[in-house]
Design an enzyme around this catalytic site. Structure first.
Site, PDB file in Angstrom:
ATOM      1  N   VAL A 147       0.804  -1.222   0.000  1.00  0.00           N
ATOM      2  CA  VAL A 147       0.000   0.000   0.000  1.00  0.00           C
ATOM      3  C   VAL A 147       0.839   1.275   0.000  1.00  0.00           C
ATOM      4  CG1 VAL A 147      -2.021  -1.074   1.039  1.00  0.00           C
ATOM      5  CG2 VAL A 147      -0.251  -0.061   2.525  1.00  0.00           C
ATOM      6  N   TYR A 172       6.269   4.248  14.799  1.00  0.00           N
ATOM      7  CA  TYR A 172       4.887   3.774  14.869  1.00  0.00           C
ATOM      8  C   TYR A 172       3.985   4.837  15.489  1.00  0.00           C
ATOM      9  CZ  TYR A 172       1.028   0.486  15.606  1.00  0.00           C
ATOM     10  OH  TYR A 172      -0.188  -0.145  15.576  1.00  0.00           O
TER      11      TYR A 172
END
Length: 253
Positions: free
Chosen positions: A64, A158
């Protein structure tokens, strides 16, 4: 055939864990489901595991974070099912739990490309389809994570991307209004998946102690995603937090 049976959902990172659970819930909620990820074998196994068939499920390999692959993904979806009603931007990865100054640029960018650029690129393509299709509109659900609110130690890549997902969610929710496009965010804490097995063994806390953390059934997350998806487009859950009840998030640990 009911109107619901005509609806189509796309789940990224669908080969395992939260993505597979969401695909299962959506399929059994009468959506046709496109499952995407980097590993075709995992995607095909996931379709079998959730009870899918070639008529109601499609597996498409896609990174993606790569624009060309995302365009090919949405073309495959359009060719198979003709429209998109729900996009669940779930694909995500982390970096090694090391001090920030030791993280390489490549490690940082790997996380940014998957977690943030991937959600952006998939949302772009979904919005294009949702604007053009009839009936117009649809819903985008972004996986924000508890890390959209509070970091774990040594998680700069993250946590940064998950904070950014909150801005992406709010912007899509605002810009989508004229086109019947709703956008919400689900922040998930300690679902029992392969990714969180380390929490059951003991994980570093804010005070640098190591503690076992409670986890919850990942199917509860799938049902939460389905609930968000099934709302009429006049209504939107902008933010939902679903977490293991006793995980150390609320309060001081």
């Amino acid at each position: 055939m009911s109107q619901q049976m005509n609806k189509v959902a796309l789940v990224t990172g669908a080969g395992a864990g939260i993505g597979r659970a969401a695909a299962k819930a959506l399929l059994h909620g009468d959506y046709k489901v496109v499952l995407t990820g980097r590993n075709l074998d995992k995607l095909q196994k996931a379709i079998v595991d959730i009870g899918g068939t070639p008529d109601n499920c499609l597996a498409v390999v896609c990174d993606v974070g790569k624009p060309d692959q995302v365009k090919q993904l949405f073309q495959a979806l359009k060719d198979k099912f003709g429209r998109i009603d729900v996009l669940f931007n779930n694909a995500g990865i982390g970096a090694p739990a090391i001090p920030m100054e030791e993280l390489t640029y490549e490690q940082w960018m790997n996380v940014v490309n998957t977690n943030l650029c991937g959600a952006f690129l998939c949302s772009q393509e979904a919005i294009r389809m949702m604007k053009a299709q009839s009936p117009q509109g649809g819903r985008i659900i972004n996986n924000g994570s508890i890390s959209a609110h509070a970091p774990r130690p040594m998680s700069v890549a993250y946590t940064s991307t998950k904070h950014a997902i909150t801005g992406l969610t709010k912007t899509i929710a605002l810009d989508g209004r004229p086109f019947q496009i709703a956008c919400g965010q689900i922040d998930i804490g300690n679902a029992a998946t392969e990714m969180t097995e380390r929490m059951a063994a003991g994980i570093i806390q804010a005070d640098h102690s190591i503690k076992v953390e409670p986890r919850m059934d990942v199917d509860h997350v799938g049902q939460a995603v389905l609930h968000m998806a099934q709302l009429p487009l006049e209504s939107n859950i902008l933010n939902m937090t679903i977490m293991a009840t006793n995980m150390p998030f609320v309060g001081r640990g």
